[in-house]
Structures are given as C-alpha cells and as structure tokens.
Write a protein that holds these residues in place. Structure first.
Motif, PDB file in Angstrom:
ATOM      1  N   ASN A 200     -62.671  -3.206  40.866  1.00  0.00           N
ATOM      2  CA  ASN A 200     -62.761  -2.594  42.192  1.00  0.00           C
ATOM      3  C   ASN A 200     -64.151  -1.983  42.392  1.00  0.00           C
ATOM      4  OD1 ASN A 200     -62.068  -1.584  44.675  1.00  0.00           O
ATOM      5  ND2 ASN A 200     -60.914   0.160  43.883  1.00  0.00           N
ATOM      6  N   CYS A 201     -65.101  -2.804  42.814  1.00  0.00           N
ATOM      7  CA  CYS A 201     -66.490  -2.365  42.945  1.00  0.00           C
ATOM      8  C   CYS A 201     -66.997  -2.581  44.366  1.00  0.00           C
ATOM      9  CB  CYS A 201     -67.386  -3.131  41.974  1.00  0.00           C
ATOM     10  SG  CYS A 201     -66.909  -2.936  40.235  1.00  0.00           S
ATOM     11  N   ALA A 202     -67.821  -1.646  44.823  1.00  0.00           N
ATOM     12  CA  ALA A 202     -68.373  -1.744  46.174  1.00  0.00           C
ATOM     13  C   ALA A 202     -69.229  -2.990  46.340  1.00  0.00           C
ATOM     14  CB  ALA A 202     -69.196  -0.498  46.488  1.00  0.00           C
ATOM     15  N   GLN A 203     -69.904  -3.420  45.260  1.00  0.00           N
ATOM     16  CA  GLN A 203     -70.751  -4.609  45.337  1.00  0.00           C
ATOM     17  C   GLN A 203     -69.959  -5.894  45.142  1.00  0.00           C
ATOM     18  OE1 GLN A 203     -70.660  -2.481  42.774  1.00  0.00           O
ATOM     19  NE2 GLN A 203     -71.507  -3.310  40.884  1.00  0.00           N
ATOM     20  N   GLY A 204     -68.631  -5.776  45.044  1.00  0.00           N
ATOM     21  CA  GLY A 204     -67.788  -6.947  44.862  1.00  0.00           C
ATOM     22  C   GLY A 204     -67.486  -7.207  43.401  1.00  0.00           C
ATOM     23  N   GLY A 205     -66.687  -8.245  43.156  1.00  0.00           N
ATOM     24  CA  GLY A 205     -66.324  -8.591  41.792  1.00  0.00           C
ATOM     25  C   GLY A 205     -67.360  -9.482  41.133  1.00  0.00           C
ATOM     26  N   SER A 206     -67.000 -10.005  39.967  1.00  0.00           N
ATOM     27  CA  SER A 206     -67.897 -10.911  39.251  1.00  0.00           C
ATOM     28  C   SER A 206     -68.050 -12.214  40.032  1.00  0.00           C
ATOM     29  CB  SER A 206     -67.345 -11.192  37.856  1.00  0.00           C
ATOM     30  OG  SER A 206     -67.249  -9.989  37.108  1.00  0.00           O
ATOM     31  N   LYS A 207     -69.100 -12.963  39.703  1.00  0.00           N
ATOM     32  CA  LYS A 207     -69.397 -14.191  40.440  1.00  0.00           C
ATOM     33  C   LYS A 207     -69.672 -15.333  39.470  1.00  0.00           C
ATOM     34  CE  LYS A 207     -71.364 -11.335  44.073  1.00  0.00           C
ATOM     35  NZ  LYS A 207     -71.047 -10.084  43.323  1.00  0.00           N
ATOM     36  N   TYR A 208     -69.258 -16.524  39.880  1.00  0.00           N
ATOM     37  CA  TYR A 208     -69.416 -17.726  39.063  1.00  0.00           C
ATOM     38  C   TYR A 208     -70.141 -18.807  39.858  1.00  0.00           C
ATOM     39  CZ  TYR A 208     -66.099 -15.817  35.670  1.00  0.00           C
ATOM     40  OH  TYR A 208     -65.478 -15.033  34.734  1.00  0.00           O
ATOM     41  N   CYS A 209     -70.847 -19.661  39.136  1.00  0.00           N
ATOM     42  CA  CYS A 209     -71.481 -20.811  39.771  1.00  0.00           C
ATOM     43  C   CYS A 209     -70.425 -21.866  40.092  1.00  0.00           C
ATOM     44  CB  CYS A 209     -72.528 -21.424  38.843  1.00  0.00           C
ATOM     45  SG  CYS A 209     -73.994 -20.401  38.592  1.00  0.00           S
ATOM     46  N   GLY A 210     -70.602 -22.552  41.215  1.00  0.00           N
ATOM     47  CA  GLY A 210     -69.695 -23.629  41.575  1.00  0.00           C
ATOM     48  C   GLY A 210     -69.264 -23.555  43.020  1.00  0.00           C
ATOM     49  N   LYS A 211     -68.543 -24.577  43.459  1.00  0.00           N
ATOM     50  CA  LYS A 211     -68.045 -24.632  44.826  1.00  0.00           C
ATOM     51  C   LYS A 211     -66.849 -23.693  44.982  1.00  0.00           C
ATOM     52  CE  LYS A 211     -69.577 -29.402  45.447  1.00  0.00           C
ATOM     53  NZ  LYS A 211     -69.173 -30.812  45.709  1.00  0.00           N
ATOM     54  N   ASP A 212     -66.801 -23.007  46.090  1.00  0.00           N
ATOM     55  CA  ASP A 212     -65.745 -22.035  46.343  1.00  0.00           C
ATOM     56  C   ASP A 212     -64.468 -22.750  46.792  1.00  0.00           C
ATOM     57  OD1 ASP A 212     -64.241 -19.835  46.819  1.00  0.00           O
ATOM     58  OD2 ASP A 212     -65.564 -18.942  48.313  1.00  0.00           O
ATOM     59  N   LYS A 213     -63.424 -22.675  45.957  1.00  0.00           N
ATOM     60  CA  LYS A 213     -62.128 -23.276  46.284  1.00  0.00           C
ATOM     61  C   LYS A 213     -61.052 -22.197  46.341  1.00  0.00           C
ATOM     62  CE  LYS A 213     -63.390 -27.581  43.911  1.00  0.00           C
ATOM     63  NZ  LYS A 213     -63.029 -28.526  42.817  1.00  0.00           N
ATOM     64  N   CYS A 214     -61.460 -20.988  46.692  1.00  0.00           N
ATOM     65  CA  CYS A 214     -60.546 -19.851  46.632  1.00  0.00           C
ATOM     66  C   CYS A 214     -59.305 -20.073  47.496  1.00  0.00           C
ATOM     67  CB  CYS A 214     -61.260 -18.569  47.047  1.00  0.00           C
ATOM     68  SG  CYS A 214     -61.506 -18.360  48.819  1.00  0.00           S
ATOM     69  N   GLY A 215     -58.195 -19.526  47.014  1.00  0.00           N
ATOM     70  CA  GLY A 215     -56.949 -19.572  47.767  1.00  0.00           C
ATOM     71  C   GLY A 215     -56.080 -20.774  47.491  1.00  0.00           C
ATOM     72  N   THR A 216     -56.622 -21.781  46.800  1.00  0.00           N
ATOM     73  CA  THR A 216     -55.840 -22.978  46.495  1.00  0.00           C
ATOM     74  C   THR A 216     -55.191 -22.839  45.114  1.00  0.00           C
ATOM     75  OG1 THR A 216     -57.804 -24.087  45.611  1.00  0.00           O
ATOM     76  CG2 THR A 216     -57.294 -24.429  47.933  1.00  0.00           C
ATOM     77  N   LYS A 217     -54.268 -23.742  44.793  1.00  0.00           N
ATOM     78  CA  LYS A 217     -53.488 -23.630  43.564  1.00  0.00           C
ATOM     79  C   LYS A 217     -54.369 -23.708  42.323  1.00  0.00           C
ATOM     80  CE  LYS A 217     -49.245 -25.337  41.409  1.00  0.00           C
ATOM     81  NZ  LYS A 217     -48.128 -26.311  41.513  1.00  0.00           N
ATOM     82  N   ASN A 218     -54.120 -22.785  41.388  1.00  0.00           N
ATOM     83  CA  ASN A 218     -54.842 -22.686  40.114  1.00  0.00           C
ATOM     84  C   ASN A 218     -56.311 -22.309  40.282  1.00  0.00           C
ATOM     85  OD1 ASN A 218     -52.629 -23.375  38.394  1.00  0.00           O
ATOM     86  ND2 ASN A 218     -52.906 -25.525  38.971  1.00  0.00           N
ATOM     87  N   GLN A 219     -56.668 -21.809  41.455  1.00  0.00           N
ATOM     88  CA  GLN A 219     -58.039 -21.383  41.721  1.00  0.00           C
ATOM     89  C   GLN A 219     -58.058 -19.879  42.004  1.00  0.00           C
ATOM     90  OE1 GLN A 219     -60.775 -23.275  41.421  1.00  0.00           O
ATOM     91  NE2 GLN A 219     -59.491 -25.021  40.842  1.00  0.00           N
ATOM     92  N   PRO A 220     -59.238 -19.242  41.916  1.00  0.00           N
ATOM     93  CA  PRO A 220     -59.317 -17.802  42.200  1.00  0.00           C
ATOM     94  C   PRO A 220     -58.823 -17.464  43.602  1.00  0.00           C
ATOM     95  CG  PRO A 220     -61.330 -18.563  41.145  1.00  0.00           C
ATOM     96  CD  PRO A 220     -60.540 -19.786  41.477  1.00  0.00           C
ATOM     97  N   ALA A 221     -58.208 -16.303  43.727  1.00  0.00           N
ATOM     98  CA  ALA A 221     -57.777 -15.821  45.038  1.00  0.00           C
ATOM     99  C   ALA A 221     -59.001 -15.439  45.864  1.00  0.00           C
ATOM    100  CB  ALA A 221     -56.856 -14.614  44.873  1.00  0.00           C
ATOM    101  N   CYS A 222     -58.898 -15.563  47.175  1.00  0.00           N
ATOM    102  CA  CYS A 222     -60.002 -15.181  48.063  1.00  0.00           C
ATOM    103  C   CYS A 222     -60.061 -13.654  48.159  1.00  0.00           C
ATOM    104  CB  CYS A 222     -59.800 -15.778  49.449  1.00  0.00           C
ATOM    105  SG  CYS A 222     -59.716 -17.580  49.472  1.00  0.00           S
ATOM    106  N   PRO A 223     -61.206 -13.050  47.880  1.00  0.00           N
ATOM    107  CA  PRO A 223     -61.295 -11.584  47.884  1.00  0.00           C
ATOM    108  C   PRO A 223     -61.168 -10.991  49.287  1.00  0.00           C
ATOM    109  CG  PRO A 223     -63.131 -12.598  46.689  1.00  0.00           C
ATOM    110  CD  PRO A 223     -62.464 -13.683  47.475  1.00  0.00           C
ATOM    111  N   ARG A 224     -60.463  -9.880  49.371  1.00  0.00           N
ATOM    112  CA  ARG A 224     -60.439  -9.111  50.612  1.00  0.00           C
ATOM    113  C   ARG A 224     -61.604  -8.118  50.584  1.00  0.00           C
ATOM    114  NH1 ARG A 224     -55.607 -10.008  53.239  1.00  0.00           N
ATOM    115  NH2 ARG A 224     -53.840 -10.620  51.920  1.00  0.00           N
ATOM    116  N   GLY A 225     -61.936  -7.561  51.739  1.00  0.00           N
ATOM    117  CA  GLY A 225     -63.025  -6.599  51.818  1.00  0.00           C
ATOM    118  C   GLY A 225     -62.736  -5.325  51.038  1.00  0.00           C
ATOM    119  N   TYR A 226     -63.775  -4.786  50.438  1.00  0.00           N
ATOM    120  CA  TYR A 226     -63.651  -3.571  49.618  1.00  0.00           C
ATOM    121  C   TYR A 226     -63.079  -2.411  50.428  1.00  0.00           C
ATOM    122  CZ  TYR A 226     -65.293   0.557  47.022  1.00  0.00           C
ATOM    123  OH  TYR A 226     -65.379   1.762  46.374  1.00  0.00           O
ATOM    124  N   LYS A 227     -63.563  -2.244  51.657  1.00  0.00           N
ATOM    125  CA  LYS A 227     -63.114  -1.124  52.484  1.00  0.00           C
ATOM    126  C   LYS A 227     -61.721  -1.365  53.066  1.00  0.00           C
ATOM    127  CE  LYS A 227     -67.684   0.628  53.684  1.00  0.00           C
ATOM    128  NZ  LYS A 227     -68.624   1.001  54.766  1.00  0.00           N
TER     129      LYS A 227
END
Length: 263
Positions: A200-227
């Motif tokens: 839970n960081c103001a600058q966001g979570g960790s980041k990885y190289c690659g195409k963003d496939k967030c929200g799909t099965k077996n992929q990272p969840a799409c982050p909501r806004g910190y605030k």
C-alpha cells in the motif's frame, strides 16, 4: 479584503518561486550533464507506451518524459533529486502536457548543444561548460561509455543491447515500508511495463516489464487508485482484496509471490 490580499500574496510567492528556476540557464552552466543515449535520435521517443522515461539529468534536476498511449498525450516534467535520486513522482518544478511528438538530440561540434524537438518545434540549449578536444560521436567508438570532457553519455551499440530488459523482469520493487528495493528502471523494458498490487504505497505497487494483461485469468489484478482505497493496511495482497479488480466472473487472490491475481 484580508482573504483577497492573502490570495494575492500567496500567488506572488508562488510566482517568485517559479521564476527562480530558469531551465535554459541551468542547462547552460551545468557541470554534470548526463543523458540516456537510448532515446536520442531522429526517430523520436514513442515507447515503451504510457511510461515515464528519465531522459537526462543536470545539476540537481531530472528531466522525465511520459510517452503517449491511446488518447493520452505525452507529458514532460522536471523534478528535483531527493537524496541524489530521481523520481517522476516528485513534484514537478516545470512541466508540459499535450505532447504528440518528442525528439531529443545531442549535437557535438566545438561546443555541445542539446536539442529538444517538441511537436515539430526545436528548442536548443548550449552546454557552455562542456567541449570536446577531438571529433567523435557516441556511436563510433567501441566503449560502453563515452566521455566528452565532463559530459557523460550512455552510448554505444553494445550498451543498447545490454541495457534493455526482457518481459517478466521486476523493474521497480517496493517493500512494506514503501521503500525502493529495486530502483526504477522500467524505462528500459522492451515491451512496456505494468504495475501490480502488493504493498500500500502512494507511488503504487511494484512494476514488471511486459504487456499489461491485468484483470484476465491467471494475470495480475488491475490496481485501483491509492486514494480510492483510503486504507492504512501495509499489504494489499489477500484473497478478495478490493485493491484490484478483475474481469467479470473472476475474483482476486493473493499468489505465493505476494501479488494480487485474478482467478
């Protein structure tokens, strides 16, 4: 009347603070100019998409550019180093939005001149404290690093190949105290980068190289806004966490790696 006077005084103070920073003057007399050779050239700075790139540093300042993506145009900003480090999250001293096309060149003659071409308009900044004693360019030597007196340029074709980062690699890591455990280097990702939900960081979570496939099965969840979350929990990775969202029919789960995913 007092309120109006206070507003004028505050506006005047802010204006004075902004006037103290002269971008051209700071560049002209810098003694420690350093640029990222990866983004120099006539092709322009277009990728990775939707990514903040550190283009160059000078004195105690850092020049960032965020590449356009879909309908979102590019943005440049100058921030101040904190403890010697650059971060695009820091307050912008100066900034420009709505950029469609951005190019950067370093002209090496008797004197060195930095050129920024923004939407077809050229802005030239001579570096008076730097000169060269022999003629060569960043790309015609076999060294990984080239030095023009006290100008440092990341250069060489070997450098370009060695410095790009493959997909799946952690390019910015934070811990539970929101401190960087892996310094930001997502501007070197070959196929862009994406953020994951972990701490839970103001600058966001960790980041990885690659195409963003967030929200799909077996992929990272799409982050909501910190605030939007408005929580003080140090970790946001737990089953059913609202810190991320998934496609219909999927739910959030915390993986063994401590990353919120969709299943």
């Amino acid at each position: 009347m007092k309120i109006i006077l206070s507003v004028f005084l505050l506006f005047g103070l802010l204006s004075c603070q902004q006037e103290k920073f002269d971008f051209a003057n700071e560049l002209a007399f810098t003694t420690n100019f350093e640029m990222n050779e990866l983004y120099q050239g006539s092709k322009g700075v277009y990728g990775p998409k939707n990514t903040w790139l550190l283009l160059f540093t000078f004195n105690k300042y850092c020049y960032f550019y965020k590449t356009p993506f879909n309908k979102s145009l590019g943005e440049s900003r100058v921030t101040k180093r904190v403890a010697g480090k650059c971060s695009f999250n820091d307050d912008a001293i100066i900034s420009q939005t709505g950029i469609k096309d951005f190019k950067m060149n370093l002209h090496v003659q008797e004197k060195i001149k930095l050129s920024l071409i923004i939407d077809g308009k050229s802005f030239n900044y001579p570096l008076f404290n730097h000169s060269i004693t022999r003629k060569f360019t960043p790309f015609n030597n076999q060294l990984k690093k080239s030095f023009f007196d006290n100008v440092y340029v990341n250069g060489g074709l070997e450098y370009l190949k060695a410095k790009t980062i493959k997909s799946g690699t952690l390019c910015h890591g934070v811990n539970t105290e929101c401190k960087d455990v892996v310094k930001y280097k997502c501007d070197l990702c070959e196929e862009g980068s994406y953020e994951v939900v972990d701490f839970n960081c103001a600058q966001g979570g960790s980041k990885y190289c690659g195409k963003d496939k967030c929200g799909t099965k077996n992929q990272p969840a799409c982050p909501r806004g910190y605030k939007v979350l408005d929580t003080k929990l140090p970790s946001l990775c737990f089953n059913g966490s609202p810190a991320g969202f998934c496609s219909p029919g999927l739910s959030t789960f915390c993986s063994d790696e401590g990353i919120l995913i969709c299943l």
